[in-house]
Design an enzyme around this catalytic site. Sequence first.
Site, PDB file in Angstrom:
ATOM      1  CB  CYS A  27     -32.596  84.148 -38.307  1.00 24.18           C
ATOM      2  SG  CYS A  27     -31.062  83.359 -37.882  1.00 24.18           S
ATOM      3  CB  CYS A  30     -30.327  86.019 -36.187  1.00 22.34           C
ATOM      4  SG  CYS A  30     -29.904  85.439 -37.829  1.00 22.34           S
TER       5      CYS A  30
END
Length: 106
Positions: A27, A30
Amino acid sequence: MSAQPKTFSELISGDQPVLVDFFATWCGPCKMMQPILEDTARQVGDKVKIIKVDVDRNPYAASAYQVRGVPTLILFQNGKPLWRQSGVVPANQLVKVIEDNLSQKV
């Protein structure tokens, strides 16, 4: 003999607030959270414990708290979620959330 690693529920059940970053290695947003969390940790010191939970390696924890998107941040104290938000959250906002929740403690 080393101590057994704590379970997720043990980690979030203490009196000390715990900010959990539910993330995934694949991600992009993230990855953006990592330096933000490091900055937040520097600002709040030991008032809050910050942990990261990989949703792909810990699907039970993610499922238990209905984490549908990553990153999702949840602030726990005594096992109860006090605050949650999905997406990238700036460090100044995280610090404010943590301090606001700490100040509500009597």
